[in-house]
Design an enzyme around this catalytic site. Structure first.
Site, mmCIF file in Angstrom:
data_model
loop_
_atom_site.group_PDB
_atom_site.id
_atom_site.type_symbol
_atom_site.label_atom_id
_atom_site.label_comp_id
_atom_site.label_asym_id
_atom_site.label_seq_id
_atom_site.Cartn_x
_atom_site.Cartn_y
_atom_site.Cartn_z
ATOM 1 N N ARG A 58 61.498 -40.037 -60.773
ATOM 2 C CA ARG A 58 60.704 -41.266 -60.606
ATOM 3 C C ARG A 58 60.040 -41.696 -61.920
ATOM 4 O O ARG A 58 59.580 -42.819 -62.057
ATOM 5 C CB ARG A 58 59.669 -41.070 -59.495
ATOM 6 C CG ARG A 58 59.353 -42.366 -58.759
ATOM 7 C CD ARG A 58 58.456 -42.193 -57.562
ATOM 8 N NE ARG A 58 57.191 -41.614 -57.914
ATOM 9 C CZ ARG A 58 56.723 -40.445 -57.494
ATOM 10 N NH1 ARG A 58 57.455 -39.706 -56.670
ATOM 11 N NH2 ARG A 58 55.553 -40.008 -57.877
ATOM 12 N N TYR A 111 58.745 -68.376 -65.092
ATOM 13 C CA TYR A 111 59.685 -68.049 -64.019
ATOM 14 C C TYR A 111 58.933 -68.036 -62.667
ATOM 15 O O TYR A 111 57.792 -67.547 -62.589
ATOM 16 C CB TYR A 111 60.315 -66.687 -64.332
ATOM 17 C CG TYR A 111 61.098 -66.122 -63.183
ATOM 18 C CD1 TYR A 111 62.195 -66.806 -62.656
ATOM 19 C CD2 TYR A 111 60.755 -64.899 -62.610
ATOM 20 C CE1 TYR A 111 62.905 -66.297 -61.592
ATOM 21 C CE2 TYR A 111 61.474 -64.382 -61.538
ATOM 22 C CZ TYR A 111 62.541 -65.086 -61.036
ATOM 23 O OH TYR A 111 63.235 -64.589 -59.982
ATOM 24 N N ASP A 183 57.728 -62.775 -72.374
ATOM 25 C CA ASP A 183 58.985 -62.620 -71.639
ATOM 26 C C ASP A 183 60.104 -63.122 -72.554
ATOM 27 O O ASP A 183 60.183 -64.318 -72.855
ATOM 28 C CB ASP A 183 58.924 -63.427 -70.332
ATOM 29 C CG ASP A 183 60.166 -63.229 -69.466
ATOM 30 O OD1 ASP A 183 61.231 -62.888 -70.011
ATOM 31 O OD2 ASP A 183 60.074 -63.415 -68.239
ATOM 32 N N LYS A 208 69.847 -60.144 -66.834
ATOM 33 C CA LYS A 208 70.460 -61.338 -67.432
ATOM 34 C C LYS A 208 71.344 -60.941 -68.630
ATOM 35 O O LYS A 208 72.282 -60.212 -68.455
ATOM 36 C CB LYS A 208 69.367 -62.324 -67.816
ATOM 37 C CG LYS A 208 68.268 -62.493 -66.746
ATOM 38 C CD LYS A 208 68.793 -63.006 -65.429
ATOM 39 C CE LYS A 208 67.668 -63.071 -64.413
ATOM 40 N NZ LYS A 208 68.132 -63.303 -63.047
#
Ligand SMILES: Cc1ncc(COP(=O)(O)O)c(C=O)c1O
Length: 404
Positions: A58, A111, A183, A208
């Site tokens: 994790r 976004y 970003d 992306k």
């Protein structure tokens, strides 16, 4: 890190070498959750972050660690954290700097998922935000409140392709001791290096351009060792937003061609943007590579290439916009971007539908706006597709009355 290598070489070789046991050149997938230690002392120092190592799935795995090191090197950072999606990266980066009672300044066209997180989930934990026009740095600074703890920007923005002056914003924020998170999804590390321009943290949706094949959801937070250690332990690990080894393997593979892909995306997008701008049925085109773009000069100075996303408004409005994308035969209607295929979408009813109409219009996301993620196909085929869809848009009788 081989700092003397050029970007295209680093993309392929950085942090990767043949497996010492088998000689395999491609990265091994190590999906193990548990790792054994020679003694309790070593285990304790790895868990404490004092020694390099992996201790529980994790908090990371060896395949993802290779990828994290590569991404950090490409962005010119001390470290990076691979997480399960771009939104995981964005929420972790914001929560890393904000707690109950804090405020964050956010550029106005971000976004839709980032907008949702900041207006819906974050307020439940006592975090407030203001959306400001960050093209006006002085105006942005006026919006700082006593409890402002971070500034969050996206450049180029989704979907309007607004370009923000990263250097100017970060210099101004430094005077106010405010960390700036950028970003960098639309650019990939190939085209823009926000940390070199003064930013504190970069976030990516690796879904992306970084992976580039539309088959992995992933994100990265990139920054100093200290910031990344905190985010790994206290946020990613505790919230369970880790990136699994299989997806890291796919990204490592997809990334080998990133420089070539991004170059072609940029070239095709420039051609498509110029075609659309000259078309009589198109009202406006937003692409930083066009001289008509309000921040064209800033884009040339700040970015190595103009990216693969082109937005435009078709004459008429929402009805014509939807009719246009419904008529496309090669390009597909889809929410994502940065894939080999040309993808189109209607932000007002798709990616940015959760933003109330009044705010959407304030942010410049008009009902007629269409976003195109220009793919890697032959650009003549992409243009021919838009050409036939535009030709079908207006009945012949109206065509002559449409003028540029
Ligand atoms: C600019 C930008 N940032 C972040 C995201 C979120 O990425 P993900 O879908 O990987 O969570 C997106 C998604 O489209 C995006 O366009």
């Amino acid at each position: 890190m081989q700092s003397e290598w050029k970007m295209d070489t680093k993309i392929i070789h950085e942090s990767q070498s043949p497996d010492p046991r088998t000689g395999a050149i491609s990265q091994s997938v190590i999906p193990a959750v548990a790792y054994a230690f020679p003694d309790a002392e070593t285990a304790a120092s790895v868990v404490a972050g004092e020694a390099e190592g992996v201790y529980y799935g994790r908090y990371g795995n060896p395949t993802s660690r290779t990828l994290e090191k590569k991404i950090a090197a490409l962005e010119g950072a001390e470290d990076a954290l691979g997480v399960s999606s771009g939104m995981a990266a964005i929420s972790i980066a914001l929560l890393g700097f904000l707690k109950h009672g804090d405020h964050v300044l956010v550029t106005k066209d971000v976004y839709g998922g980032t907008y949702n997180f900041l207006t819906s989930l974050a307020p439940r934990f006592g975090i407030e935000c203001d959306f400001v026009d960050c093209t006006d740095t002085a105006g942005m600074l006026q919006a700082i409140k006593p409890n402002t703890k971070a500034v969050y920007i996206e450049t180029p923005s989704n979907p309007k392709l607004t370009i923000l002056d990263i250097k100017q914003i970060t210099q101004a924020c430094k005077l106010h001791k405010l960390p700036v998170i950028v970003d960098n999804t639309f650019m990939s590390p190939c085209l823009q290096k926000p940390l070199e321009l003064g930013a504190d943290v970069v976030v990516h949706s690796a879904t992306k351009y970084i992976n580039g094949h539309g088959d992995v959801l992933a994100g990265f937070v990139v920054g100093s060792k200290e910031v990344i250690r905190f985010m790994r332990k206290r946020l990613m690990g505790d919230l369970g937003q880790n990136l699994n080894a299989w997806d890291s393997f796919l990204i490592l593979r997809g990334m080998k061609t990133m420089a070539l892909r991004v170059e072609r995306h940029c070239r095709n997008a420039q051609t498509v943007a110029e075609y659309l701008e000259a078309h009589p049925y198109i009202e406006r085109v937003f692409y930083p590579g066009l001289e008509s773009h309000p921040q064209h000069k800033l884009a040339l100075a700040q970015m190595k290439g103009m990216g693969g996303i082109v937005s435009f408004e078709v004459k008429g409005g929402i009805t014509e916009g939807k009719k246009l994308i419904n008529s496309l035969k090669l390009a597909m209607i889809s929410f994502s971007l940065g894939d080999p295929e040309t993808l189109v979408q209607h932000p007002a009813s798709m990616t940015h539908a959760s933003i109330p109409q009044k705010e959407r219009v304030q942010f410049g996301i008009t009902d007629g706006l269409i976003r195109v993620s220009v793919g890697l196909e032959d650009v003549h085929d992409i243009i021919a597709d838009f050409d036939q869809a535009l030709a079908a848009l207006f009945p012949y009788t109206e065509r002559n009355s449409i003028s540029k």
